[in-house]
Scaffold this active site. Structure first.
Site, PDB file in Angstrom:
ATOM      1  N   ARG A 163       0.842  -1.196   0.000  1.00  0.00           N
ATOM      2  CA  ARG A 163       0.000   0.000   0.000  1.00  0.00           C
ATOM      3  C   ARG A 163       0.876   1.245   0.000  1.00  0.00           C
ATOM      4  NH1 ARG A 163      -1.803   0.615   4.430  1.00  0.00           N
ATOM      5  NH2 ARG A 163      -1.284  -1.341   5.465  1.00  0.00           N
ATOM      6  N   TYR A 206      -1.602  -3.504  -7.002  1.00  0.00           N
ATOM      7  CA  TYR A 206      -1.313  -4.291  -5.806  1.00  0.00           C
ATOM      8  C   TYR A 206      -2.388  -4.202  -4.725  1.00  0.00           C
ATOM      9  CZ  TYR A 206       1.010  -6.616  -2.116  1.00  0.00           C
ATOM     10  OH  TYR A 206       1.294  -7.505  -1.132  1.00  0.00           O
ATOM     11  N   GLY A 207      -2.735  -5.318  -4.162  1.00  0.00           N
ATOM     12  CA  GLY A 207      -3.541  -5.461  -2.941  1.00  0.00           C
ATOM     13  C   GLY A 207      -4.464  -4.316  -2.622  1.00  0.00           C
ATOM     14  N   LYS A 210      -9.568  -2.311   1.818  1.00  0.00           N
ATOM     15  CA  LYS A 210      -9.292  -1.157   2.687  1.00  0.00           C
ATOM     16  C   LYS A 210     -10.053   0.083   2.221  1.00  0.00           C
ATOM     17  CE  LYS A 210      -6.903  -3.846   5.078  1.00  0.00           C
ATOM     18  NZ  LYS A 210      -5.569  -4.098   5.436  1.00  0.00           N
ATOM     19  N   HIS A 246     -10.583  -2.269  11.676  1.00  0.00           N
ATOM     20  CA  HIS A 246      -9.499  -3.116  11.178  1.00  0.00           C
ATOM     21  C   HIS A 246      -9.273  -4.256  12.174  1.00  0.00           C
ATOM     22  CE1 HIS A 246      -5.062  -3.238   9.621  1.00  0.00           C
ATOM     23  NE2 HIS A 246      -5.845  -4.006   8.908  1.00  0.00           N
ATOM     24  N   SER A 266      -1.436  -3.779  10.105  1.00  0.00           N
ATOM     25  CA  SER A 266      -1.142  -4.768   9.058  1.00  0.00           C
ATOM     26  C   SER A 266       0.138  -5.527   9.394  1.00  0.00           C
ATOM     27  CB  SER A 266      -0.950  -4.073   7.713  1.00  0.00           C
ATOM     28  OG  SER A 266      -2.107  -3.388   7.341  1.00  0.00           O
ATOM     29  N   ALA A 267       0.117  -6.830   9.082  1.00  0.00           N
ATOM     30  CA  ALA A 267       1.290  -7.693   9.258  1.00  0.00           C
ATOM     31  C   ALA A 267       1.745  -7.808  10.722  1.00  0.00           C
ATOM     32  CB  ALA A 267       2.451  -7.240   8.359  1.00  0.00           C
ATOM     33  N   CYS A 268       0.771  -7.801  11.663  1.00  0.00           N
ATOM     34  CA  CYS A 268       1.075  -8.028  13.083  1.00  0.00           C
ATOM     35  C   CYS A 268       0.429  -9.320  13.575  1.00  0.00           C
ATOM     36  CB  CYS A 268       0.598  -6.865  13.939  1.00  0.00           C
ATOM     37  SG  CYS A 268       1.638  -5.409  13.821  1.00  0.00           S
ATOM     38  N   ASP A 305      -9.400  -9.701   9.093  1.00  0.00           N
ATOM     39  CA  ASP A 305      -8.864  -8.364   8.814  1.00  0.00           C
ATOM     40  C   ASP A 305      -9.829  -7.220   9.116  1.00  0.00           C
ATOM     41  OD1 ASP A 305      -6.692  -6.756   7.875  1.00  0.00           O
ATOM     42  OD2 ASP A 305      -7.696  -6.502   5.957  1.00  0.00           O
ATOM     43  N   ASN A 326       6.368  -8.611   1.980  1.00  0.00           N
ATOM     44  CA  ASN A 326       4.918  -8.368   1.947  1.00  0.00           C
ATOM     45  C   ASN A 326       4.248  -9.234   0.878  1.00  0.00           C
ATOM     46  OD1 ASN A 326       2.520  -7.050   2.819  1.00  0.00           O
ATOM     47  ND2 ASN A 326       2.633  -5.603   1.116  1.00  0.00           N
ATOM     48  N   ARG A 329       1.966 -12.132  -0.611  1.00  0.00           N
ATOM     49  CA  ARG A 329       0.614 -12.426  -0.102  1.00  0.00           C
ATOM     50  C   ARG A 329       0.015 -13.658  -0.748  1.00  0.00           C
ATOM     51  NH1 ARG A 329      -1.687  -8.671   3.859  1.00  0.00           N
ATOM     52  NH2 ARG A 329      -0.017  -7.160   4.080  1.00  0.00           N
ATOM     53  N   ARG A 349       2.771  -3.831  17.789  1.00  0.00           N
ATOM     54  CA  ARG A 349       4.075  -4.491  17.831  1.00  0.00           C
ATOM     55  C   ARG A 349       4.978  -3.571  18.626  1.00  0.00           C
ATOM     56  NH1 ARG A 349       6.704  -8.181  14.191  1.00  0.00           N
ATOM     57  NH2 ARG A 349       4.859  -8.566  12.936  1.00  0.00           N
ATOM     58  N   ASN A 398      -1.073 -17.901  22.617  1.00  0.00           N
ATOM     59  CA  ASN A 398      -1.864 -16.684  22.852  1.00  0.00           C
ATOM     60  C   ASN A 398      -3.260 -17.015  23.395  1.00  0.00           C
ATOM     61  OD1 ASN A 398       0.227 -15.093  21.997  1.00  0.00           O
ATOM     62  ND2 ASN A 398      -0.523 -14.893  19.899  1.00  0.00           N
TER      63      ASN A 398
HETATM   64  O1  SAT Z   1      -2.481  -4.291   0.955  1.00  0.00           O
HETATM   65  S1  SAT Z   1      -3.607  -4.611   1.860  1.00  0.00           S
HETATM   66  O2  SAT Z   1      -4.158  -3.381   2.432  1.00  0.00           O
HETATM   67  O3  SAT Z   1      -4.648  -5.296   1.111  1.00  0.00           O
HETATM   68  C1  SAT Z   1      -3.086  -5.622   3.114  1.00  0.00           C
HETATM   69  C2  SAT Z   1      -2.746  -4.923   4.375  1.00  0.00           C
HETATM   70  O4  SAT Z   1      -1.953  -3.988   4.389  1.00  0.00           O
HETATM   71  O5  SAT Z   1      -3.270  -5.333   5.424  1.00  0.00           O
HETATM   72 MN    MN Z   2      -5.146  -5.336   7.238  1.00  0.00          MN
END
Ligand code: SAT
Ligand code: MN
Length: 581
Positions: A70, A198-199, A207, A227, A249-251, A276, A363, A365, A396, A492
């Site tokens: 992103r 991309y994504g 998003k 989120h 994101s990514a946590c 998500d 990143n 996916r 994080r 966890n």
């Molecule tokens: O690139 S995305 O927003 O779809 C994925 C993310 O950052 O959580």
């Molecule tokens: Mn996300």
């Protein structure tokens, strides 16, 4: 195919006139259509077939090397009044943004097919669901939208019944980072994206719609678009709880949503509702209920293995699209910490060299339908959503934040959410590993002024006396050698159990200035090898560091000036005073 909805028909015509596609394809969402999208991308080279014996129906997409995450600096919220977008968003006036985007879009689809992609965010027959239509010149987007959303005919039929839908226009353009923008026009329920394939920049249901535009709609209509993952937890006695948890994101949202209980907690069952995004509504009884607007996952691949996330590892062995992973000599997808195989080609398709960085992009996916998840909960399709017992925030953080703590009440919970900060990850372009403030893990996704957003959150206290308990967790606390103090992943669940027991009034805690913390004895640590000093460290609150944190938070909140609600300010002062002793 076309539609009986005149607004949609004329918008499609208008966009075609501007962008000049060679053909227009109305997506019906069928499996046959998905197959033919894949076929055409295999021919064009947009997709590469992976080993069809070991990874049936799995494909690899390599995005442009400049287009792998992103782009927050190119993402704008275009409200007539800049103050409504707030300091948390980049802003451009709607007139200027429209002019700029129209220039980029002029003739941009020449020689290409424009896909008309009707989709529904949320169970198709849910009153909480909302529809959208994305127009895109990318078959990769059309195929991913089929996996990620309820896409096609039923969505179009709902749009024809209801009339209202969010419009999203996307073109990959030239993939030139200098000609790339992700624009949001909340008042027009419109998204415009150019120059990225991309994504989150291109799959506009995710998003752009389900968070930025939806958060705006949610404020107007009295709900929340967050989120957050949604997870179902069932005890050995059959007691069920649903938890919604927000992390940047990514946590590890996907890992937590698919958690596998450790052997010492056998009898517990964990199922995934969403990984998500959560849309949260109060029902007639004042119970907060959540639906997952998505029906698929766009998850981080590196680190996924049989130990960290067996469910994800298994679910991406068939019918998955991989983006920017490496490939083995046997043509299997490969990524760092996969735990098997070796890369032959890196994510850019070059022969892999050990000294030229990671083989898979950090990143990279996977895209898969949620139904492939072994821990998929059928309640993800329940139009009523699921009742939420607890809301959990997290980030994080190497230091400071303890393993878990509970807010005193809803108002304090809003402060706890607003105080989320996290080390940045590869999910967005920019420096990785610097701590930044990320209230409610919504910094890149809140479609309006954070001050107004916190006010909206606080207003729920007047609407219900049955709101969920609010917690904060940190799985990422490190020791002096940089080692993680908490084992994370399946373990966890021990923390989630304490959270559930707190909601039920069954477990103990100690009061601290920042909220209620478990004592070591309040956590079930049976069967876990962890030193008692480590637990002490994980459950400690250092008043000096916390005072510094609150000074920083106060400074941050000042950026939002008079839009910061009194309730939040009061709560901040209360905690700050308690920290001073
Ligand atoms: O690139 S995305 O927003 O779809 C994925 C993310 O950052 O959580
Ligand atoms: Mn996300």
């Amino acid at each position: 195919m076309t539609t009986s909805n005149a607004a949609l028909r004329s918008w499609v015509e208008e966009v075609a006139k501007l962008t000049r596609p060679e053909a227009i394809h109305w997506c019906d969402g069928s499996d046959a259509e998905y197959k033919s999208l894949v076929e055409s991308m295999l021919t064009s080279g947009d997709l590469v077939a992976l080993n069809q014996d070991t990874y049936p129906e799995c494909y690899l997409h390599r995005s442009d090397p400049s287009d792998v995450a992103r782009v927050e600096h190119l993402t704008f919220v275009c409200t007539p009044d800049k103050a409504d977008a707030g300091p948390n968003n980049n802003w451009m006036s709607p007139d200027e943004a429209h002019e700029q985007m129209d220039e980029l879009y002029a003739g941009c689809m020449r020689g290409r097919t424009m896909y008309v992609i009707p989709y529904c965010m949320g169970p198709i027959d849910s009153p909480y669901a909302r529809c959208g239509v994305e127009l895109s010149d990318s078959p990769y987007v059309a195929a991913n939208m089929k996996l990620m959303t309820r896409m096609g005919k039923p969505a179009l039929e709902r749009i024809e019944r209801e009339g209202k839908f969010v419009r999203g226009l996307h073109s990959t353009g030239e993939l030139d980072p200098d000609r790339r923008f992700i624009m949001h026009f909340p008042e027009e329920l419109l998204i415009q994206s150019y120059g990225s394939g991309y994504g989150g920049n291109a799959l506009l249901g995710k998003k752009c719609h389900a968070l930025r535009i939806a958060s705006w709609q949610a404020r107007q209509e009295g709900w929340l678009a967050e989120h957050m993952l949604i997870v179902e937890i069932e005890s050995p006695e059959g007691e069920k709880h649903f938890i919604a948890a927000a992390f940047p994101s990514a946590c590890g949202k996907t890992n937590l949503a698919m958690l596998i209980p450790p052997e010492s907690l056998s009898g517990w069952k964990v199922r995934t509702i969403g990984d998500d995004i959560a849309w949260l509504h109060l029902d007639e009884d004042g119970q907060l209920r959540a639906v997952n607007p998505e029906s698929g996952y766009f998850g981080v691949v590196p680190g996924t293995n049989a130990k960290t996330n067996r469910n994800a590892f298994d679910m991406i062995r068939h019918d998955a699209i991989f983006t920017n992973v490496a490939v083995t000599a046997d043509n299997e997808p490969w990524w760092e910490d996969k735990g098997e195989g070796e890369p032959a080609t890196d994510w850019r398709g070059r022969p892999f060299k050990a000294d030229s960085g990671p083989a898979a992009h950090p990143n990279s996916r996977f895209t898969v339908s949620a139904k492939q998840n072994p821990s998929y909960s059928p309640l993800a399709d329940d139009p009523k959503g699921v009742p939420i017992s607890a809301i959990v925030f997290g980030g994080r953080r190497r230091e400071l934040a303890p393993l878990v703590y509970q807010a005193r009440d809803w108002q304090h919970g809003v402060l706890v959410g607003a105080s989320v900060a996290s080390e940045t990850t590869a999910a967005a372009t920019g420096k990785v590993g610097v701590t930044r403030r990320d209230p409610m893990a919504m910094k890149p996704f809140c479609g309006y002024n954070y001050g107004d957003y916190w006010r909206h959150w606080l207003s729920f206290a007047e609407k219900s006396d049955k709101l969920p308990q609010v917690f904060h967790v940190n799985w990422f606390r490190r020791g002096p050698q940089g080692e993680f103090l908490w084992p994370g992943f399946g373990e966890n669940l021990r923390v989630l159990r304490w959270i559930i027991d707190r909601c039920e009034g069954r477990s103990g805690a100690q009061e601290t200035p920042i909220g209620h913390l478990p004592r070591a004895a309040d956590l079930d640590l049976d069967g876990l090898e962890i030193a008692s000093e480590t637990i002490e460290q994980l459950l400690s609150v250092d008043p000096d560091s916390w005072q510094a944190e609150f000074a920083h938070l106060e400074e941050y909140l000042q950026e939002f000036g008079s839009r910061v609600p009194e309730g939040l300010q009061a709560e901040l002062e209360k905690t700050a005073a308690a920290l001073r002793g």
